[in-house]
Design a protein around this motif. Sequence first.
Motif, PDB file in Angstrom:
ATOM      1  N   MET A   1       0.839  -1.193   0.000  1.00 21.87           N
ATOM      2  CA  MET A   1       0.000   0.000   0.000  1.00 21.87           C
ATOM      3  C   MET A   1       0.879   1.250   0.000  1.00 21.87           C
ATOM      4  N   SER A   2       0.582   2.191  -0.893  1.00 20.55           N
ATOM      5  CA  SER A   2       1.360   3.421  -0.955  1.00 20.55           C
ATOM      6  C   SER A   2       1.097   4.288   0.282  1.00 20.55           C
ATOM      7  N   ASP A   3       2.036   5.169   0.588  1.00 22.69           N
ATOM      8  CA  ASP A   3       1.903   6.036   1.761  1.00 22.69           C
ATOM      9  C   ASP A   3       0.690   6.950   1.665  1.00 22.69           C
ATOM     10  N   ILE A   4       0.434   7.486   0.471  1.00 20.36           N
ATOM     11  CA  ILE A   4      -0.687   8.411   0.317  1.00 20.36           C
ATOM     12  C   ILE A   4      -2.018   7.707   0.569  1.00 20.36           C
ATOM     13  N   ILE A   5      -2.174   6.480   0.056  1.00 24.54           N
ATOM     14  CA  ILE A   5      -3.416   5.734   0.278  1.00 24.54           C
ATOM     15  C   ILE A   5      -3.573   5.397   1.758  1.00 24.54           C
ATOM     16  N   LYS A   6      -2.480   4.970   2.383  1.00 23.61           N
ATOM     17  CA  LYS A   6      -2.509   4.642   3.806  1.00 23.61           C
ATOM     18  C   LYS A   6      -2.908   5.855   4.642  1.00 23.61           C
ATOM     19  N   LYS A   7      -2.300   6.998   4.360  1.00 22.97           N
ATOM     20  CA  LYS A   7      -2.592   8.221   5.128  1.00 22.97           C
ATOM     21  C   LYS A   7      -4.031   8.695   4.908  1.00 22.97           C
ATOM     22  N   GLN A   8      -4.489   8.605   3.671  1.00 20.21           N
ATOM     23  CA  GLN A   8      -5.853   9.031   3.373  1.00 20.21           C
ATOM     24  C   GLN A   8      -6.887   8.116   4.040  1.00 20.21           C
ATOM     25  N   LEU A   9      -6.604   6.820   4.056  1.00 10.23           N
ATOM     26  CA  LEU A   9      -7.507   5.873   4.722  1.00 10.23           C
ATOM     27  C   LEU A   9      -7.538   6.105   6.227  1.00 10.23           C
ATOM     28  N   GLU A  10      -6.382   6.375   6.792  1.00 13.12           N
ATOM     29  CA  GLU A  10      -6.308   6.680   8.227  1.00 13.12           C
ATOM     30  C   GLU A  10      -7.110   7.933   8.552  1.00 13.12           C
ATOM     31  N   LYS A  77     -18.884  13.946 -19.237  1.00 12.68           N
ATOM     32  CA  LYS A  77     -17.751  14.795 -18.867  1.00 12.68           C
ATOM     33  C   LYS A  77     -17.191  14.395 -17.497  1.00 12.68           C
ATOM     34  N   ILE A  78     -18.094  14.120 -16.548  1.00 11.66           N
ATOM     35  CA  ILE A  78     -17.653  13.716 -15.207  1.00 11.66           C
ATOM     36  C   ILE A  78     -16.900  12.395 -15.273  1.00 11.66           C
ATOM     37  N   LEU A  79     -17.423  11.439 -16.050  1.00  5.28           N
ATOM     38  CA  LEU A  79     -16.756  10.140 -16.182  1.00  5.28           C
ATOM     39  C   LEU A  79     -15.390  10.286 -16.845  1.00  5.28           C
ATOM     40  N   TRP A  80     -15.332  11.130 -17.868  1.00  6.30           N
ATOM     41  CA  TRP A  80     -14.043  11.367 -18.544  1.00  6.30           C
ATOM     42  C   TRP A  80     -13.054  11.989 -17.559  1.00  6.30           C
ATOM     43  N   GLU A  81     -13.536  12.952 -16.764  1.00  6.12           N
ATOM     44  CA  GLU A  81     -12.682  13.630 -15.786  1.00  6.12           C
ATOM     45  C   GLU A  81     -12.173  12.637 -14.743  1.00  6.12           C
ATOM     46  N   TYR A  82     -13.084  11.739 -14.296  1.00  8.87           N
ATOM     47  CA  TYR A  82     -12.686  10.714 -13.333  1.00  8.87           C
ATOM     48  C   TYR A  82     -11.599   9.820 -13.919  1.00  8.87           C
ATOM     49  N   GLN A  83     -11.813   9.338 -15.134  1.00 10.89           N
ATOM     50  CA  GLN A  83     -10.848   8.436 -15.766  1.00 10.89           C
ATOM     51  C   GLN A  83      -9.483   9.094 -15.927  1.00 10.89           C
ATOM     52  N   PHE A  84      -9.499  10.380 -16.270  1.00  6.23           N
ATOM     53  CA  PHE A  84      -8.247  11.121 -16.435  1.00  6.23           C
ATOM     54  C   PHE A  84      -7.517  11.265 -15.099  1.00  6.23           C
ATOM     55  N   GLN A  85      -8.243  11.736 -14.074  1.00 10.05           N
ATOM     56  CA  GLN A  85      -7.631  11.954 -12.764  1.00 10.05           C
ATOM     57  C   GLN A  85      -7.221  10.625 -12.113  1.00 10.05           C
ATOM     58  N   ASP A  86      -8.044   9.604 -12.309  1.00 12.79           N
ATOM     59  CA  ASP A  86      -7.740   8.281 -11.749  1.00 12.79           C
ATOM     60  C   ASP A  86      -6.467   7.709 -12.373  1.00 12.79           C
ATOM     61  N   LYS A  87      -6.334   7.847 -13.688  1.00 11.76           N
ATOM     62  CA  LYS A  87      -5.141   7.353 -14.380  1.00 11.76           C
ATOM     63  C   LYS A  87      -3.887   8.057 -13.870  1.00 11.76           C
ATOM     64  N   LYS A  88      -3.992   9.367 -13.703  1.00  5.91           N
ATOM     65  CA  LYS A  88      -2.856  10.146 -13.205  1.00  5.91           C
ATOM     66  C   LYS A  88      -2.481   9.717 -11.787  1.00  5.91           C
ATOM     67  N   PHE A  89      -3.495   9.512 -10.954  1.00  6.99           N
ATOM     68  CA  PHE A  89      -3.237   9.123  -9.566  1.00  6.99           C
ATOM     69  C   PHE A  89      -2.617   7.725  -9.495  1.00  6.99           C
ATOM     70  N   CYS A  90      -3.129   6.803 -10.307  1.00  6.34           N
ATOM     71  CA  CYS A  90      -2.592   5.431 -10.308  1.00  6.34           C
ATOM     72  C   CYS A  90      -1.138   5.400 -10.802  1.00  6.34           C
ATOM     73  N   GLU A  91      -0.791   6.347 -11.654  1.00  4.08           N
ATOM     74  CA  GLU A  91       0.571   6.399 -12.203  1.00  4.08           C
ATOM     75  C   GLU A  91       1.588   6.902 -11.177  1.00  4.08           C
ATOM     76  N   LYS A  93       0.653   8.100  -7.631  1.00  2.00           N
ATOM     77  CA  LYS A  93       0.262   7.977  -6.214  1.00  2.00           C
ATOM     78  C   LYS A  93       0.734   9.172  -5.382  1.00  2.00           C
ATOM     79  N   LYS A  94       0.506  10.366  -5.905  1.00  2.00           N
ATOM     80  CA  LYS A  94       0.901  11.586  -5.210  1.00  2.00           C
ATOM     81  C   LYS A  94      -0.322  12.217  -4.522  1.00  2.00           C
ATOM     82  N   ARG A  95      -0.101  12.828  -3.368  1.00  2.32           N
ATOM     83  CA  ARG A  95      -1.175  13.494  -2.625  1.00  2.32           C
ATOM     84  C   ARG A  95      -1.803  14.607  -3.470  1.00  2.32           C
ATOM     85  N   LYS A  96      -0.947  15.351  -4.171  1.00  2.00           N
ATOM     86  CA  LYS A  96      -1.413  16.458  -5.000  1.00  2.00           C
ATOM     87  C   LYS A  96      -2.392  15.967  -6.061  1.00  2.00           C
ATOM     88  N   GLN A  97      -2.112  14.808  -6.643  1.00  2.00           N
ATOM     89  CA  GLN A  97      -2.973  14.270  -7.689  1.00  2.00           C
ATOM     90  C   GLN A  97      -4.306  13.804  -7.112  1.00  2.00           C
TER      91      GLN A  97
END
Length: 261
Positions: A1-10, A77-91, A93-97
């Motif tokens: 588990m990445s640090d950002i996911i762990k911290k966000q879940l906590e 548009k919302i789904l496209w935005e989600y897919q774009f942001q999700d792809k960036k985050f998965c690549e 795993k930054k808090r900013k993303q």
Amino acid sequence: MSDIIKKQLEKVEKQEQKYLNQKENALQKKKKAFSHTLEQKIPLKLRKSIQNAFYKGFLVIFEKGTDVIEKTYDKEKILWEYQFQDKKFCENKKRKQFKKLEKCVNKSNRMNIAVTAVEGAGLGLLGIGLPDIPIFLAVILKGIYETALHYGYDYNDKREQIYILRLMRGAMAEQEQKQQCDELVEKTTEDIEKGIAVPYDFKQEVKKTSEIFSNAMLIAKFIQGIPLVGVTGSGYNVMVYHKILKYCHRKYKKRYLINKQ
């Protein structure tokens, strides 16, 4: 588990515990006692009318209103935005993303809060309480639908609709019911994610949710039915919207993060 996911879940888990363990202060207890006294003065016929209005409102919106609600936002548009942001985050795993993904949800909710305030105040000035209920529920569901989309979930799935009804109960439950309602939300989440069948009676789910809403909003709807004074009761609409969407956002965020572990 990445640090950002762990911290966000906590962070989410701390927020959940705070919500579940929140105690009523002296002022809140006095307000509750006053509200209970006032409720006893509301005619039984009107109470039943308010509960029935919530029940019918939910049924109509879930059975026929989703297409209408979808016309108030750009789903693709919302789904496209989600897919774009999700792809960036998965690549990366930054808090900013991740914050960029969350920002989209918060923007939608701010707009819906404004709509809720205007809608409630306008009808309140005219002394219209009960006809406001389907519109109010539609605005809440619009906010939940958009939140679901921003985290990649399809609200048209029947199990997801049951989940949404249970989310709304979890958000509006009285202190003594919070734990039980929240556990049901968590169990439903787990079953959906694991592909396990979610047993339900749709009308019973609607009835349970309607009862919690009508009990929580009885006084507000009664006041909103009084011309001019009703604008005060409409302010409660905004509080309820914010409370529900805050809870729903937290649960969808948690689902998203768990799936990204």
